[in-house]
Design a protein around this motif. Structure first.
Motif, PDB file in Angstrom:
ATOM      1  N   PHE A  99       0.829  -1.202   0.000  1.00  0.00           N
ATOM      2  CA  PHE A  99       0.000   0.000   0.000  1.00  0.00           C
ATOM      3  C   PHE A  99       0.866   1.256   0.000  1.00  0.00           C
ATOM      4  O   PHE A  99       0.638   2.184  -0.783  1.00  0.00           O
ATOM      5  CB  PHE A  99      -0.913  -0.005   1.228  1.00  0.00           C
ATOM      6  N   LYS A 100       1.871   1.290   0.857  1.00  0.00           N
ATOM      7  CA  LYS A 100       2.747   2.460   0.928  1.00  0.00           C
ATOM      8  C   LYS A 100       3.511   2.662  -0.375  1.00  0.00           C
ATOM      9  O   LYS A 100       3.692   3.790  -0.829  1.00  0.00           O
ATOM     10  CB  LYS A 100       3.725   2.315   2.095  1.00  0.00           C
TER      11      LYS A 100
ATOM     12  N   ARG B  82       2.558   1.761  -3.367  1.00  0.00           N
ATOM     13  CA  ARG B  82       1.600   2.137  -4.408  1.00  0.00           C
ATOM     14  C   ARG B  82       1.154   3.574  -4.297  1.00  0.00           C
ATOM     15  O   ARG B  82       0.971   4.262  -5.298  1.00  0.00           O
ATOM     16  CB  ARG B  82       0.396   1.198  -4.351  1.00  0.00           C
ATOM     17  N   TYR B  83       0.964   4.054  -3.076  1.00  0.00           N
ATOM     18  CA  TYR B  83       0.375   5.383  -2.876  1.00  0.00           C
ATOM     19  C   TYR B  83       1.355   6.390  -2.277  1.00  0.00           C
ATOM     20  O   TYR B  83       0.933   7.404  -1.729  1.00  0.00           O
ATOM     21  CB  TYR B  83      -0.864   5.272  -1.985  1.00  0.00           C
ATOM     22  N   ARG B  84       2.650   6.163  -2.361  1.00  0.00           N
ATOM     23  CA  ARG B  84       3.614   7.097  -1.791  1.00  0.00           C
ATOM     24  C   ARG B  84       3.669   8.401  -2.618  1.00  0.00           C
ATOM     25  O   ARG B  84       3.634   8.386  -3.842  1.00  0.00           O
ATOM     26  CB  ARG B  84       4.991   6.479  -1.693  1.00  0.00           C
TER      27      ARG B  84
ATOM     28  N   ARG C 186       1.864  10.834  -3.799  1.00  0.00           N
ATOM     29  CA  ARG C 186       1.046  11.198  -4.973  1.00  0.00           C
ATOM     30  C   ARG C 186       0.446  12.557  -4.724  1.00  0.00           C
ATOM     31  O   ARG C 186      -0.507  12.714  -3.990  1.00  0.00           O
ATOM     32  CB  ARG C 186      -0.067  10.191  -5.203  1.00  0.00           C
ATOM     33  N   LYS C 187       1.010  13.568  -5.318  1.00  0.00           N
ATOM     34  CA  LYS C 187       0.506  14.929  -5.135  1.00  0.00           C
ATOM     35  C   LYS C 187       0.262  15.603  -6.440  1.00  0.00           C
ATOM     36  O   LYS C 187       0.726  15.320  -7.449  1.00  0.00           O
ATOM     37  CB  LYS C 187       1.499  15.744  -4.307  1.00  0.00           C
TER      38      LYS C 187
END
Length: 81
Positions: A73-74, A76-78, A80-81
């Protein structure tokens, strides 16, 4: 010491059905089945797994080398801005 409050402690034959091995151990387990071993009759209890057949104790336990769910999870979604 009060009488009739303690369980009946006796030698019981445990049968590991996975590897067909018998163990004679002192126990308070309640069972109606009996088996004859060494010329004497003992209470009998069939079990599915024991320390002789469990993968953790036999060294056959497999470990998962992949990353865990949280790490996935971390990753995959680190950031993202």
């Amino acid at each position: 010491m009060r009488s009739k409050i303690h369980p009946n402690y006796r030698t019981v034959v445990f049968h590991d059905t996975r590897i067909d091995r018998y163990f004679m151990i002192g126990s308070t387990v309640k069972t109606d089945q009996t088996v004859e071993r060494d010329g004497k009759e003992y209470p009998y209890m069939a079990i599915d797994v024991s320390s002789a057949s469990h993968p953790f104790y036999t060294g056959e336990q497999r470990t998962h080398d992949g990353e865990g769910r949280i790490a996935q999870f971390k990753r995959r979604y680190r950031s993202r801005k």
